[in-house]
Design an enzyme around this catalytic site. Structure first.
Site, PDB file in Angstrom:
ATOM      1  N   CYS A 243      40.735  80.559  38.190  1.00  0.00           N
ATOM      2  CA  CYS A 243      40.565  81.160  39.517  1.00  0.00           C
ATOM      3  C   CYS A 243      41.097  82.588  39.558  1.00  0.00           C
ATOM      4  O   CYS A 243      40.845  83.313  40.519  1.00  0.00           O
ATOM      5  CB  CYS A 243      41.263  80.313  40.570  1.00  0.00           C
ATOM      6  SG  CYS A 243      40.706  78.616  40.565  1.00  0.00           S
TER       7      CYS A 243
ATOM      8  N   CYS B  22      39.574  71.410  52.094  1.00  0.00           N
ATOM      9  CA  CYS B  22      39.220  71.879  50.750  1.00  0.00           C
ATOM     10  C   CYS B  22      38.253  73.050  50.836  1.00  0.00           C
ATOM     11  O   CYS B  22      37.338  73.054  51.661  1.00  0.00           O
ATOM     12  CB  CYS B  22      38.551  70.756  49.958  1.00  0.00           C
ATOM     13  SG  CYS B  22      39.455  69.193  49.991  1.00  0.00           S
TER      14      CYS B  22
ATOM     15  N   HIS C 239      34.946  79.971  47.684  1.00  0.00           N
ATOM     16  CA  HIS C 239      35.732  80.165  46.468  1.00  0.00           C
ATOM     17  C   HIS C 239      34.881  79.934  45.219  1.00  0.00           C
ATOM     18  O   HIS C 239      35.089  78.970  44.485  1.00  0.00           O
ATOM     19  CB  HIS C 239      36.944  79.218  46.498  1.00  0.00           C
ATOM     20  CG  HIS C 239      37.857  79.364  45.322  1.00  0.00           C
ATOM     21  ND1 HIS C 239      38.113  80.573  44.705  1.00  0.00           N
ATOM     22  CD2 HIS C 239      38.593  78.432  44.636  1.00  0.00           C
ATOM     23  CE1 HIS C 239      38.955  80.371  43.703  1.00  0.00           C
ATOM     24  NE2 HIS C 239      39.254  79.084  43.641  1.00  0.00           N
TER      25      HIS C 239
END
Lengths: 384, 134
Positions: free
Chosen positions: A85, A203, A328
């Site tokens: 990430c 999430c 994301h």
């Protein structure tokens, strides 16, 4: 790293595509519009670009070349960076260093990811990792942190759910967010469970996206005019290995990185006007408030509840909607945060503008790997 | 127990053995500096020695945290409970917790067991070490 011998580096161009799901596009097709936007916004000529740093975690070999050739930009060193990430935030750090050190006067940093190619579900992790082989998934790791934090500090599931509500209040104002709608506390609580105590709204969504910045020396930036945002600190760290006890309520890696970044920038948490931090799951946002020193340990919910971290508060966190709402696509996140904060400091963030922001922080950390808090963490401080 | 576990297909046979007294987790102990590891380290992370012997670990521990997992890659029997178990010698072990969620609580004592947790690509049951309330 000492900055004495280093040149000032400025962000002179930003590009970002609205995050979403683009299963029919290639990674290069997803990414080139962001790179083009950043270059055109900067005013630099393509032949001035001395180097390219491309961050992607799962985009495959030579992603940077695949993206840049689409724009006919080639021949210069193109370095592809994988750090889960933190992939494009690590690429950003390398790009910063290449300009700061004098290697190049102008570089492009791009982050790109296409997660829809995996067909949804939890992020595919490395099966060679023994914990992954025993059933670990990223939402479970964060959920265990949440459960322990709730146990130690008395945080309730309803209070934790308020993080998601706040994220989507911000994201609803951001035209580039993957999820542009508000959610109610009841909706968060009633959604299907993923890894308890998380429901779906706790999430970050799976998706695709890309972002790019052009970095330049101060000399080049002055020629371009109106390019006042500089990188005041650039920090990359990795987690500390242990197979023994770890306090999962304290993100040591982020706290260590934040200390380093603040020291390099010569500031403290009280100087930060806006922060884009790695809220992959609701609990992460709260724990990172504490790791950055925006509040003391166990005080994160109080800070959220006070409104301080919402737009209009004293330290707005994730005005873009963050990972929970903007999305994301993991390798794209670091540069997307840099684009967001640069535009915030330049006063052109639109409906989710933090008024008068002069100092901003970005933070991308991640990687599910046994024995480490996280694999990597990259923190940047921007200032004008 | 021995006869039954012979039939089990373990996810990672290096991590657990079936003894007459019950299953035992297999970790490592560095002969040079004594550092414990789980899984057994090929190289000691404290002193870099490669003289690390296999050591049976304590079979009881304390549940540090857990989550009921509803969404996981293909092959796992969902929902399942994952938790971190702290052993008395300081090692921390990620494990399936084979108990109904209502019977699970942070800081409770748990003991080692074996259980089926999923299926392999051919549909055969896959087993591993688990912990159950002590």
């Amino acid at each position: 790293m000492t900055s004495n011998a280093l040149r000032e580096v400025r962000v002179v161009g930003t590009g970002l595509i609205p995050f979403g799901k683009f299963p029919d596009q290639t990674l290069a097709e997803i990414a080139w519009p962001a790179v083009r936007e950043a270059i055109l916004e900067s005013g630099v000529k393509p032949k001035e670009i001395g180097g390219v740093f491309c961050g992607t975690a799962l985009g495959g070999m030579l992603a940077g070349q695949r993206i840049m050739k689409t724009l006919g930009i080639s021949g210069m060193p193109i370095i592809n960076v994988e750090n889960a990430c933190s992939s494009s935030s690590s690429a950003l750090s390398l790009g910063w260093l290449s300009v700061a050190s004098g290697q190049h006067d102008v570089v492009v940093v791009v982050g790109a990811e296409k997660l829809t190619k995996f067909g949804g579900g939890t992020l595919p992790l490395e099966r060679e990792d023994w914990e992954v082989n025993q059933g670990m998934v990223m939402p479970a790791l964060y959920a265990m942190r949440a459960r322990r934090y709730m146990h130690e500090y008395g945080l309730t599931e309803t209070q934790l759910a308020e993080v998601a509500v706040k994220a989507h209040e911000h994201g609803a104002l951001n035209p580039n967010a993957q999820i542009k709608k508000r959610v109610s506390l009841d909706e968060v609580m009633a959604a299907r469970p993923v890894t308890e105590p998380f429901t779906l709204w706790h999430c970050c969504p799976t998706g695709d996206g890309a972002a790019a910045v052009v970095l330049a020396s101060a000399d080049v930036a002055r020629r371009l005019e109106g390019k006042d945002v500089r990188i005041a600190a650039s920090e990359v760290t990795s987690g500390l290995y242990t197979d023994h006890f770890r306090d999962m309520t304290w993100p040591e890696l982020t706290a260590r990185g934040a200390r380093g970044a603040f020291e390099m920038a010569g500031i403290g948490p009280e100087d930060v006007d806006v922060a884009e931090i790695h809220d992959a799951f609701t609990i992460a946002e709260l724990m990172y408030y504490e790791a950055f020193g925006f509040c003391g340990r166990g005080e994160a919910y109080g800070l959220l509840k006070s409104g301080a971290t919402s737009l209009g508060g004293s330290i707005p966190v994730n005005p873009s909607g963050g990972l929970l709402s903007r999305g994301h696509p993991i390798g794209a996140t670091g540069v997307a945060q840099a684009v967001e904060v640069t535009r915030q400091l330049e006063g052109r963030a639109g409906a989710h503008q933090v008024e008068g922001a002069k100092v901003g922080v970005t933070h991308a950390t991640g990687g599910g790997i046994a024995g480490l808090d996280h694999g990597a963490c990259s923190i940047h401080v921007f200032a004008r | 127990m021995t006869a039954d576990t012979d039939l089990l297909k373990l996810i990672n046979p290096a991590l657990v053995e079936a003894a007459a007294s019950g299953p035992r987790l297999l970790g490592g102990a560095c002969r040079a500096c004594g550092a414990r590891s789980f899984p057994r380290a090929a190289v000691c992370t404290d002193c870099l020695s490669i003289d690390v012997e296999t050591l049976a670990l304590p079979s009881e521990g304390r549940l540090y945290s857990y989550s009921v997992v509803h969404q996981a890659p293909k092959g796992w029997d969902v929902p399942y409970v994952l938790g971190y178990v702290d052993l008395p010698d300081g090692l921390r072990v990620l494990a399936h917790i084979a108990a109904p969620p209502a019977a699970i609580a942070i800081d409770q004592q748990v003991r080692l067991a074996l259980g089926v947790v999923g299926t392999d690509a051919a549909g055969a049951p896959l087993s591993t070490y688990t912990f159950v309330p002590a």
